[in-house]
Design an enzyme around this catalytic site. Structure first.
Site, mmCIF file in Angstrom:
data_model
loop_
_atom_site.group_PDB
_atom_site.id
_atom_site.type_symbol
_atom_site.label_atom_id
_atom_site.label_comp_id
_atom_site.label_asym_id
_atom_site.label_seq_id
_atom_site.Cartn_x
_atom_site.Cartn_y
_atom_site.Cartn_z
ATOM 1 N N ASP A 1 48.351 21.969 58.041
ATOM 2 C CA ASP A 1 48.030 22.740 59.240
ATOM 3 C C ASP A 1 47.954 21.927 60.528
ATOM 4 O OD1 ASP A 1 45.792 21.206 58.900
ATOM 5 O OD2 ASP A 1 44.531 22.829 58.156
ATOM 6 N N GLU B 1 50.441 23.317 50.533
ATOM 7 C CA GLU B 1 49.107 23.794 50.952
ATOM 8 C C GLU B 1 49.253 25.027 51.857
ATOM 9 O OE1 GLU B 1 45.629 20.958 51.539
ATOM 10 O OE2 GLU B 1 45.560 22.016 53.452
ATOM 11 N N GLU C 1 44.448 24.661 63.908
ATOM 12 C CA GLU C 1 45.009 24.678 62.545
ATOM 13 C C GLU C 1 45.337 26.093 62.054
ATOM 14 O OE1 GLU C 1 42.377 22.924 63.481
ATOM 15 O OE2 GLU C 1 42.927 20.823 63.136
ATOM 16 N N HIS D 1 35.138 15.530 62.669
ATOM 17 C CA HIS D 1 36.226 15.226 63.614
ATOM 18 C C HIS D 1 36.861 16.435 64.285
ATOM 19 C CE1 HIS D 1 39.620 16.758 61.241
ATOM 20 N NE2 HIS D 1 38.947 16.387 60.196
ATOM 21 N N ARG E 1 38.512 19.471 66.324
ATOM 22 C CA ARG E 1 38.612 19.763 67.751
ATOM 23 C C ARG E 1 37.685 20.896 68.170
ATOM 24 N NH1 ARG E 1 43.648 17.919 70.822
ATOM 25 N NH2 ARG E 1 44.448 16.375 69.369
ATOM 26 N N HIS F 1 35.845 8.594 62.404
ATOM 27 C CA HIS F 1 37.244 8.868 62.778
ATOM 28 C C HIS F 1 37.605 8.078 64.048
ATOM 29 C CE1 HIS F 1 40.717 11.326 64.003
ATOM 30 N NE2 HIS F 1 40.661 11.970 62.853
#
Ligand code: UD1
Ligand code: UDP
Length: 383
Positions: free
Chosen positions: A98, A120, A134, A211, A213, A244
């Site tokens: 994604d 996936e 995503e 992490h 967004r 990250h």
């Protein structure tokens, strides 16, 4: 007969962890030329995974820039893919999951009229902005894909409801379980020496990552403050947090969490180190997708630091709970798992709704079937 040319495209850490075992499985099949094109949407974190799995890309688009925007990633991938496709001439392009690399890889394949396989496939929240970007990357990639490799039967149902052709849908399990089977070992010795000296068994080790967004800003601040509070209030706990490389994430960690007692901040860990650390920890607190799949397989309770999840299977099985992004809620749920043995035991059982370690074999079989190298369609994975 000429070999069928299968080009796997990926660019971030999680895609690499989940695609490297497949690149290798395809390479082991006579009749298939397994090609690998990395966008390097992540640079250091991608290279680390390639090293762990011993995969050498045929093309490296090297697109990463500091604080890159979504448009930067997508446009650089598209431009780089033109050359990679012209040169490597794939019969099928495989993308994973994604990310912006996923969507751009599938779009580029479409522009070149090359068939697309989506690994996936079929995960959904049905909320366009969560996870962002995503959810739309998945929906758009499904529209472009000819073959859909779903980790679970639920993912398949999502695609059927959208009217996708059942002939192109395969339930395979998630390749992350294949990866985990190669990395986790009881006698594992960490190369990051600090990890050899953590008080496993003596203290409750909480493995943390964050992490996403959509968590940037207020939610990430709340998460960091909640983690700080949990560490301050529980002397029998140690938090281990491989941070990250995103500068946005590192700023939030530096501002709200660094310096708190019982908090160990490290750089991102190589995948094998991370998997073995997870195997030895008490529980996991994360907004990561991959950790939500790995930790249940290892019998570790997971609190998800998000408002929703596209991975409901482990929630239904009782090993994953949504903790949200409000400080008090996260602290309450975290503290309960630390102090209430029964609540902990109820979540700490190994379940594996995401695969049996044979996902790569099923995907490679399906690819062979699609190109006439195998007579029978592979049977679906059943949890
Ligand atoms: C990306 C994916 C996200 C996935 C995550 C896994 C998109 C839009 N986002 O998010 O779906 O869950 O990867 O981690 O596709 N950086 C480095 N070195 C690295 C990696 C990142 O310095 O090895 C820094 C760079 O400044 C980069 C920033 O991190 O600009 C953010 O990377 P990016 O890929 O844009 O977003 P992620 O949050 O990592
Ligand atoms: N991971 C890793 N090192 C780390 C943190 C995570 O190898 O320091 C692995 C983790 O075990 C999982 C994957 O990276 O396999 C998840 O990646 P990430 O959380 O970045 O992305 P997501 O899964 O949320 O897309």
């Amino acid at each position: 007969m000429k070999n069928v040319r299968i080009m796997s495209v990926f660019g971030t850490r999680p895609e690499a962890i989940k695609m490297c075992p497949l690149v290798k499985e395809l390479a082991s099949r006579p009749g298939i030329e397994s090609l690998c094109c990395v966008t390097a949407q992540h640079r250091q974190m991608l290279d680390s995974v390639l090293e762990v799995f011993g995969v050498r890309p045929d093309r490296d688009l090297d697109i990463m820039a500091p604080r890159q925007t979504l448009s930067h990633i997508t446009s650089k991938c598209l431009l780089g893919m033109d050359e990679a496709i012209d040169h490597l001439k794939p019969d099928l392009i495989l993308v994973h999951g994604d990310t912006s690399t996923t969507f751009a890889g599938a779009l580029s394949a479409y522009y070149h009229q090359v068939a697309v396989g989506h690994v996936e496939a079929g995960l959904r929240t049905y909320d366009k902005y969560a996870p962002f970007p995503e959810e739309m990357n998945r929906v758009l990639t499904s529209s472009l894909a000819d073959l859909h490799f779903c980790p679970t039967a639920g993912n398949r149902e999502n695609l059927l409801r959208e009217g996708r052709d059942p002939a192109g849908i395969f339930v395979t399990g998630n390749t992350v379980i294949d990866a985990l089977k190669t990395t986790v070992r009881k006698d594992y010795h960490f190369t990051t020496d600090e990890l050899n000296h953590l008080p496993y068994g003596e203290k409750k080790l909480i493995l943390v990552t964050c992490h996403r967004r959509e968590n940037y800003g207020e939610p990430m601040r709340n998460i960091m403050l909640a983690l700080r509070q949990i560490a301050e209030e529980n002397r029998d706990v140690e938090l281990v947090y491989p941070v990250h490389l995103s500068p946005v994430v590192r700023e939030a960690v530096d501002k709200y969490l660094r310096g708190a007692p019982r908090v160990h901040l490290t750089d991102p860990l190589p995948a094998d180190e991370m998997h073995n650390l997870m195997d030895r920890c008490y529980m996991v607190m994360t907004d990561s997708g991959g950790l939500q799949e790995e930790a249940p397989a290892l019998g570790k309770p997971v609190l998800v630091l998000r408002r929703e999840t596209e991975r409901p299977e482990a929630v239904a099985a009782g090993t994953v709970k949504l903790a949200g992004v409000v400080q008090d809620d996260i602290v309450t749920m975290g503290t309960r798992l630390i102090r209430d043995r029964n609540a902990y035991e109820a979540m700490a059982h190994a379940v594996n709704p995401y695969g049996d370690g044979q996902a790569c074999r099923r995907i490679a079989d399906a690819v062979e079937w699609r190109f006439g190298l195998r007579k029978e369609r592979p049977s679906d994975y059943e949890a």
